[in-house]
Design a protein around this motif. Structure first.
Motif, PDB file in Angstrom:
ATOM      1  N   GLN A 182      26.315  19.528  10.870  1.00  0.00           N
ATOM      2  CA  GLN A 182      26.841  19.563  12.237  1.00  0.00           C
ATOM      3  C   GLN A 182      26.686  18.244  12.988  1.00  0.00           C
ATOM      4  N   PHE A 183      25.893  17.321  12.450  1.00  0.00           N
ATOM      5  CA  PHE A 183      25.586  16.102  13.191  1.00  0.00           C
ATOM      6  C   PHE A 183      26.775  15.141  13.199  1.00  0.00           C
ATOM      7  N   ASN A 184      27.022  14.546  14.373  1.00  0.00           N
ATOM      8  CA  ASN A 184      28.154  13.633  14.538  1.00  0.00           C
ATOM      9  C   ASN A 184      27.754  12.171  14.395  1.00  0.00           C
ATOM     10  N   SER A 185      26.447  11.888  14.431  1.00  0.00           N
ATOM     11  CA  SER A 185      25.998  10.500  14.344  1.00  0.00           C
ATOM     12  C   SER A 185      24.683  10.417  13.598  1.00  0.00           C
ATOM     13  N   VAL A 186      24.397   9.226  13.101  1.00  0.00           N
ATOM     14  CA  VAL A 186      23.139   8.994  12.390  1.00  0.00           C
ATOM     15  C   VAL A 186      21.967   9.184  13.340  1.00  0.00           C
TER      16      VAL A 186
END
Length: 459
Positions: free
Chosen positions: A385-389
């Motif tokens: 679900q994560f959009n960024s590091v």
């Protein structure tokens, strides 16, 4: 005249010495033979003893290590292999007391074996495998092949063959009786009841049996907790000498290829992909058995499909450490699961490692950290679900390494999924605990991505 006298004396002396040497050699050979006849069967390597009777030699005994497994399939007549490697037992000396379950070829029973030469007065407990009445000649040969294999082995951690019944019906294979049954069922029934040192002792026994088999040049191909039996003293013994895996039809989680069925969850990647079975692939299976033992019989890879298991392993996913598993044992598992088979330890080195751990129990106190559950379980956090590091690192409390990732150009989640341990070290993340935490998250992400991609076209 003097020369002839001297020559005659020399010839007489030489002949006398030769006669003395010949007599001495014959004397010592006769004496050595008499001493061997007086010894116990185990002391006379060149003969095979079965219940006090000397039979034909099975092996050329230069030493124990020279013994080599002989594939019964190389015999033109399968019955010849059975006669050579298994003792024929009179059916009148066998009593079946209870049926324990069913096998592929017939029933598995508990019973008594009356042992000669006491006139069938001495009885011992045995396990009895019977062949279904009316079975084909092929089924009979396949059934007895296991006895031809088992009869070649003699080791405290390998199931012992008492003999076979082939001259009357039903045809039977008689083995020693293991009171506690299969290891996986036994562990599930006794969840949490053993000390870690006891579990490690079980693993040591299994590894010792596998070392013996590998030194005999035998590859098991189906090493799993279900194929290890446990006796009343908690001694583990390797069983199920598999016949050929081509005829296996009931193995749970088998994966079918052109060469037959493979138990995917226990099988090394090269054996699944190329049917390359070696002692190194047995070592991979031993790593899975370690995981089964330390998790008290939990199913490897839980409810994943075979396809998910294969794809996840190929992408670098490995089973997480079971609850309360010592770090040293989990590291042994990871060593067994090296993708490159030449990088895996041998069974001899595994036995040495376990011996060291048993001699120094304090080394088992440190528990493997960062245990992760099944990433495909319904209640598992969604790692995709994560959009960024940055968002991802924050979720695992590793935000301190954000600059390290950015400097290396790892700025997207697609790049994160491809990260390896070697790259983490190059990024400057050298703490082993932090590496494990990050890689556990990456591996969970890979497994979930694989599962998401496979939905819709996997059966």
């Amino acid at each position: 005249m003097q020369v002839r006298i001297i020559a005659t004396v020399i010839v007489v002396v030489v002949m006398f010495l030769v006669v003395i040497i010949i007599v001495a050699v014959l004397f010592f050979r006769r004496r050595g033979s008499d001493e061997c006849n007086k010894k116990q069967p185990s002391d006379c390597d060149t003969l095979e003893y079965r219940n006090g009777e000397v039979t034909t030699p099975l092996f050329t005994a230069v030493g124990a290590s020279s013994r080599t497994y002989i594939d019964p399939h190389t015999y033109e007549d399968p019955n010849q292999a059975v006669r050579e490697f298994a003792r024929e037992i009179d059916a009148s000396c066998i009593t079946i007391e209870a049926i324990l379950g069913g096998g592929e070829f017939g029933d598995v029973c508990r019973g008594k074996l009356k042992l000669p030469p006491d006139g069938c007065r001495t009885e011992i407990d045995v396990a009895i495998k019977t062949l279904k009445p009316g079975s084909s000649d092929k089924a009979r040969n396949d059934f007895l092949t296991e006895a031809s294999i088992m009869g070649q082995f003699e080791h405290p951690n390998v199931i012992f063959l008492q003999g076979v019944v082939t001259k009357s019906n039903p045809v039977m294979i008689i083995t020693e009786y293991m009171e506690n049954g299969s290891l996986d069922t036994f562990l599930r029934a006794n969840d949490g009841k053993f000390q870690v040192i006891q579990l490690v002792g079980m693993l040591r026994g299994i590894a010792s049996g596998m070392q013996y088999l590998s030194e005999m040049n035998y590859v098991h191909r189906d090493l799993a907790a279900r194929n290890v039996l446990v006796n009343a003293q908690l001694v583990c013994k390797i069983a199920d000498f598999g016949l050929s895996r081509e005829i296996e039809s009931t193995t749970e989680g088998a994966y079918t290829t052109r060469g037959g069925k493979i138990p995917v969850r226990w099988t090394a990647p090269e054996a699944i992909a190329f049917r390359k079975f070696t002692s190194a692939s047995d070592v991979w299976s031993f790593g899975i058995v370690c995981w089964e033992v330390m998790s008290y019989g939990e199913r490897p890879y839980w409810n994943w499909s075979n396809q998910d298991v294969i794809k996840s392993i190929e992408k670098g996913y490995r089973l997480p450490a079971p609850m309360d598993c010592p770090e040293a044992i989990y590291q042994l598992m990871l060593d067994c699961w090296q993708k490159e088979r030449t990088h895996r330890p041998t069974f001899a080195s595994i036995v040495k490692t376990l011996d060291k751990l048993i001699r120094c129990p304090d080394t088992l106190r440190k528990i493997a950290q960062n245990r992760t559950g099944n990433p495909l379980a319904p209640d598992a956090p969604d790692m995709t679900q994560f959009n960024s590091v940055e968002e991802w690192l924050n979720s695992i409390k590793m935000a301190r390494y954000l600059e390290n990732f950015e400097r290396a150009g790892i700025t997207s989640m697609d790049a994160v999924v491809r990260v390896t341990v070697k790259e983490l070290t190059a990024l400057g993340i050298t703490l082993v605990g932090h590496q494990k935490k990050i890689m556990n998250s990456v591996q969970a992400m890979r497994a979930q991505i694989t599962a998401n991609l496979s939905e819709g076209f996997l059966v």
